[in-house]
Design an enzyme around this catalytic site. Structure first.
Site, PDB file in Angstrom:
ATOM      1  N   LYS A 136      -8.587 -27.268 -50.830  1.00  0.00           N
ATOM      2  CA  LYS A 136      -8.438 -27.662 -49.816  1.00  0.00           C
ATOM      3  C   LYS A 136      -7.054 -28.434 -49.432  1.00  0.00           C
ATOM      4  O   LYS A 136      -6.473 -29.047 -50.577  1.00  0.00           O
ATOM      5  CB  LYS A 136      -9.615 -28.741 -49.628  1.00  0.00           C
ATOM      6  CG  LYS A 136     -11.041 -28.224 -49.604  1.00  0.00           C
ATOM      7  CD  LYS A 136     -11.266 -27.480 -48.292  1.00  0.00           C
ATOM      8  CE  LYS A 136     -12.842 -27.095 -48.182  1.00  0.00           C
ATOM      9  NZ  LYS A 136     -13.094 -26.401 -46.953  1.00  0.00           N
ATOM     10  N   LYS A 147     -20.315 -17.439 -42.723  1.00  0.00           N
ATOM     11  CA  LYS A 147     -21.310 -18.630 -43.133  1.00  0.00           C
ATOM     12  C   LYS A 147     -22.484 -18.090 -42.217  1.00  0.00           C
ATOM     13  O   LYS A 147     -22.318 -18.543 -41.092  1.00  0.00           O
ATOM     14  CB  LYS A 147     -20.995 -19.794 -43.141  1.00  0.00           C
ATOM     15  CG  LYS A 147     -19.597 -20.186 -44.135  1.00  0.00           C
ATOM     16  CD  LYS A 147     -19.278 -21.551 -43.837  1.00  0.00           C
ATOM     17  CE  LYS A 147     -17.934 -21.860 -44.778  1.00  0.00           C
ATOM     18  NZ  LYS A 147     -17.277 -23.037 -44.393  1.00  0.00           N
TER      19      LYS A 147
HETATM   20 MG    MG Z   1     -13.325 -23.133 -44.413  1.00  0.00          MG
END
Ligand code: MG
Length: 373
Positions: A165, A265
């Site tokens: 991240k 997702k």
């Molecule tokens: Mg992502």
């Protein structure tokens, strides 16, 4: 045909082994909405809503999902027949958004259908890969040395890709530390969770020089046009996550050339039917695709592993084993990964392929509501 009987909504609280830090905040415990849907023929199916506690990743939260299901969705579904799992979405079309709440209902119907037809969910979805490659997402770390250590450790565990991240102030230096500390050729991606703008082009161009597998969602979640302008200036593939809310958005992405990779997702796109359609568009358009994660329990993981077994998922999915996030998962057996970084799709077991640990869920439940169809 599926005839639904009742639905139980539960909130459980599951502490994460380690806090997970992204550009939008810190998570150290997951409040999770689980659904258990029963059919009149006796089958029951668990599913998981991936909405988080706060509207950072998407506008939905666990509390909006609970409200939407109870107040709008279940009343709208009364009296409707469900011939195929995606039929449950037809009466819900009048309600805009709330894709994660809708997905939790739709995914449970796929599970019920797998049980009704005595097949594995992976088979029912059209999966072909028996072993699914796994990648890992690593949150922001307080120090670069800790990040390098965690990346090294993940590669040692066998993960096929490592994603870190990033955000303003924790980007190029982090990538540089990994590249100089571990190597120029380890499979590495970055995920910005929409924290840059085109004003950061020089920084993004610098990231482009590090041989990354992809740069995920660098710009705003609702912006395909600027992603196209950015992709034209980068050789690293841009991956879209938050921006892809359904099959139409992937078609737009292809037309505009907004990126070359899609993070799929099922919760974000409104269920498995939409996720499969997106997979099909990616395959036809030769975009790479992979199945992303939302810090799911073993229940959500089971759906993601089954989905990731489809042939168009060309890159490692975010499918870490249970022990990565949880001291103790809520399914048996827990999800594990082989030393060479693969998760087995349970082809030979009906439905999800794992047993849900009801007594553990009972112990973790802090809110419960039963709705009858
Ligand atoms: Mg992502």
């Amino acid at each position: 045909m599926l005839k639904l009987d009742a639905i139980e909504m539960r909130e459980i609280r599951l502490p994460l082994k380690q806090p997970f830090v992204t550009a939008s905040g810190v998570q150290d415990c997951r409040r999770i909405l689980l659904l258990e849907i029963s059919a009149r023929t006796g089958e029951t199916a668990w599913s998981e809503c991936v909405a988080q506690e706060t509207p950072h990743y998407s506008p939905e939260t666990i509390d909006t999902a609970w409200f939407a299901i109870r107040e709008w969705f279940v009343p709208a579904l009364k009296g409707h027949d469900i011939h195929a799992p995606s039929d449950i979405l037809i009466p819900l079309r009048v309600f805009r958004g709330h894709r994660m709440a809708k997905a939790a209902l739709e995914m449970a119907c796929w599970n019920l259908e797998a049980q009704r037809t005595d097949t594995s969910l992976a088979t029912l979805l059209g999966g072909t890969q028996r072993r699914v490659p796994a990648g890992i997402a690593i949150g922001m770390q307080p120090e670069e040395s800790m990040l390098v250590e965690r990346v090294q450790d993940s590669l040692g565990q066998g993960y096929r890709n490592v994603k870190i991240k990033i955000g303003p102030g924790a980007d190029v230096r982090c990538v540089e530390a990994i590249r100089s500390g571990i190597g120029a050729d380890v499979p590495l991606s970055v995920d910005a969770n929409a924290s840059y703008t085109l004003a950061d082009i020089e920084l993004l161009r610098t990231l482009d020089t590090y041989g990354l597998t992809m740069i995920e969602q660098p710009l705003a979640q609702d912006d395909l046009v600027r992603h196209a302008a950015l992709q034209a200036q980068l050789s690293t593939p841009v991956c879209l996550d938050e921006s892809i809310t359904g099959p139409d958005r992937v078609e737009d992405m292809v037309r505009l050339r907004s990126g070359r990779v899609v993070n799929v997702k099922p919760g974000r796109v409104g269920g498995l039917s939409a996720a499969i359609s997106i997979h099909n568009v990616c395959r036809k358009s030769r975009l790479d695709a992979w199945v992303g994660g939302m810090l799911e329990t073993g229940i959500g993981r089971a759906y993601n592993v089954a989905l990731a077994s489809l042939p168009g998922f060309t890159l490692p999915g975010d499918l870490s084993p249970s022990s990565r996030y949880w001291a103790c998962d809520i399914v048996q057996p827990e999800w594990t990964m082989s030393p060479d970084g693969f998760v087995e799709a349970p082809w030979d077991r009906t439905g999800l392929g794992v047993e849900v640990d009801r007594s553990r869920i009972d112990d973790l439940t802090c809110r419960l509501e039963r709705l009858v169809w």
